[in-house]
Design an enzyme around this catalytic site. Sequence first.
Site, PDB file in Angstrom:
ATOM      1  N   GLU A 159       0.852  -1.188   0.000  1.00 39.23           N
ATOM      2  CA  GLU A 159       0.000   0.000   0.000  1.00 39.23           C
ATOM      3  C   GLU A 159       0.887   1.235   0.000  1.00 39.23           C
ATOM      4  O   GLU A 159       1.870   1.304   0.752  1.00 39.23           O
ATOM      5  CB  GLU A 159      -0.911   0.001   1.232  1.00 39.23           C
ATOM      6  N   GLU A 164      -2.728  11.490   3.011  1.00 38.02           N
ATOM      7  CA  GLU A 164      -3.789  11.333   3.999  1.00 38.02           C
ATOM      8  C   GLU A 164      -3.846  12.613   4.819  1.00 38.02           C
ATOM      9  O   GLU A 164      -2.815  13.258   5.062  1.00 38.02           O
ATOM     10  CB  GLU A 164      -3.524  10.141   4.914  1.00 38.02           C
TER      11      GLU A 164
END
Length: 284
Positions: A159, A164
């Site tokens: 990932e 974010e």
Amino acid sequence: MNNISKKRIIKIVGRSFGLISFLMIASCDPDETQRVATFDNLVMQDEFDTEGAPNRALWTYDIGTGPSNDGWGNNELQYYTDRTENVTVENGYLLLTAKEESFSGSSYTSARITSQGLFEQAYGRFEARIRVPYGKGYWPAFWLLGNDCAQNVWPQCGEIDIMEHLGDQPTTIFGSAHGPGFSAGDAITKEYVLANDRFDTGFHVFGIEWAPDYINYYVDDVLYQQITKEDVLEETNGRGEWVFDHPFYIILNVAIGGNLAGAPNAETVFPQTMLVDYVRVYQK
């Protein structure tokens, strides 16, 4: 080593499909040399210039509360839909809108779109120009997931979190990588903090340049982190495995609540929208 050499531990909560703990933060000294690649062959782009649903040739939807109905492994509070109220293209932007409403057992709705099975690529520059929402409980993200997760269960598939953001920290974003030996709360990650600006009041370009042995992280034109194969081995005392050697697909979403963001509070405003001006992918 010619890149990240100084590390420190800070108390912060980490994204995974799930867990929370301490994150390993990598810091760069200004005089450290980082390899920078140039990727200029545009192979995928969505300028979001066609009104209505996102381009079906590029995007599909994740619906619901996760395969195990556990808030996508993070105890998130939203139910993802494909309704126009939550995801649409208007005036040259992709709009991912989170709403406070009762829907299929959840108290919030939002949207998560993915290029899984439609566009997947190993290596290159992945970037998007985004304005994020504001307030406690908002957790927008722009990230990549390995296309072999059905065969190699996360984190073996890998990932890459390009961006974010926590809505109650308007000046800060972070970029991370997850793989075997450095996943969840042990992800390799770093924050980027704006000086005299906020991520919710204007657009910024979030990107990575990804090569066979490193990943560079950018905000606008600033390179603020590099993760290499050597870093993975060093951070994990040799237990980590570099799994960024196969195609990944793109995910854009706005989560609400969860282990990292925490629940909205009385000051959190709904509805709010993450606006995406474009997504572009290049090869070298």
